[in-house]
Design a protein around this motif. Sequence first.
Motif, short mmCIF file in Angstrom:
data_model
loop_
_atom_site.label_atom_id
_atom_site.label_comp_id
_atom_site.label_asym_id
_atom_site.label_seq_id
_atom_site.Cartn_x
_atom_site.Cartn_y
_atom_site.Cartn_z
N SER A 147 -87.25 -49.48 -16.48
CA SER A 147 -86.58 -50.57 -15.75
C SER A 147 -86.52 -51.82 -16.62
N VAL A 148 -85.32 -52.38 -16.73
CA VAL A 148 -85.11 -53.63 -17.47
C VAL A 148 -84.64 -54.67 -16.45
N VAL A 149 -85.44 -55.71 -16.27
CA VAL A 149 -85.13 -56.77 -15.31
C VAL A 149 -84.72 -58.02 -16.08
N GLU A 150 -83.57 -58.61 -15.70
CA GLU A 150 -82.99 -59.74 -16.42
C GLU A 150 -82.77 -60.94 -15.50
N PRO A 151 -83.79 -61.76 -15.29
CA PRO A 151 -83.58 -62.98 -14.51
C PRO A 151 -82.85 -64.03 -15.35
N VAL A 152 -81.84 -64.65 -14.76
CA VAL A 152 -81.08 -65.70 -15.41
C VAL A 152 -81.08 -66.93 -14.50
N ALA A 153 -81.47 -68.07 -15.04
CA ALA A 153 -81.54 -69.29 -14.26
C ALA A 153 -80.15 -69.87 -14.06
N ARG A 154 -79.86 -70.26 -12.84
CA ARG A 154 -78.57 -70.84 -12.50
C ARG A 154 -78.77 -72.13 -11.70
N ALA A 155 -77.76 -73.00 -11.74
CA ALA A 155 -77.81 -74.25 -11.01
C ALA A 155 -77.80 -74.00 -9.50
N PRO A 156 -78.37 -74.91 -8.72
CA PRO A 156 -78.31 -74.78 -7.25
C PRO A 156 -76.85 -74.72 -6.78
N ARG A 157 -76.63 -74.00 -5.73
CA ARG A 157 -75.26 -73.83 -5.22
C ARG A 157 -74.66 -75.15 -4.71
#
Length: 280
Positions: A147-157
């Motif tokens: 399993s490869v997990v890729e969290p990417v930070a994004r701006a608040p909606r």
Amino acid sequence: MARPSGTYAMLAIDQREGLRAMMAPHQDGPVTDADLTHFKLEVIEALTPYASAVLIDRELAWQQALDAKAVDPSCALIAAADVLIPSADELVAQVEIDHEVVPAKVKAQGAVALKLLVLWRPGEAAEPRIAMVEEFVAICRQAGLASVVEPVARAPRDGSGWDREAAIIEAAKELGDRGQDLYKCEIPYYGAGPEAQVRQGCAALSRHVNGDWVVLSSGVKQDDFPRAVEWACREGASGFLAGRGIWSGTIGKPDLRRALREDAVPRLETLCNVLDKVSA
């Protein structure tokens, strides 16, 4: 997925609408799915002899790459198992597990792992992200796939202010010990800050990720990426799983195969040399 040294020199070519947007300024008329598939297959054929693994999407290239025998036999296969859902102002606004990627089927076709993108936004509840990651890890384990997990930070909606660097670390605190086999993450400061600052961020990631982790190249200038990989690896990373930092300079070139051979291949070889230097 790893090289004999234990480091990871992995190629990502699972971009979908993001790749379409990158290609659009370089051609007249719309970028078709066939255009995307053609580019992906050329990249796969040219670069997988130099990569330890390649990440491919179901929608545009997985079966096509297998049918064309485009993947070098020495290169491991990773299937992207995420559905990327757009919004009016984001190419990827939401992500779900792609249940059309059947683990047993892709394993029989040669896959050794699945990958899941996770969007991490400040202020949003952690529980749905955690539940999705844990479901994904369980799916992989049941199928005998990594399993490869890729969290990417994004701006608040809501468009409010946020701290990208803090978000990357918070994502690692939340998702870096969920049983995944490999954690794929963004490079702090896009690898462009002072060395001590970037390395401090990478060291924080190492403290919060349980197991191997690798970096992606999105947002990092191509010429900065090898140095950023070295800094990350000196603070505990084990390599990279990257696309744009390797092949983006070939988009729009009149002779794509030549551009891949003369630009992308040397970039990938340079990155492999970085891993060898750090792991020596």
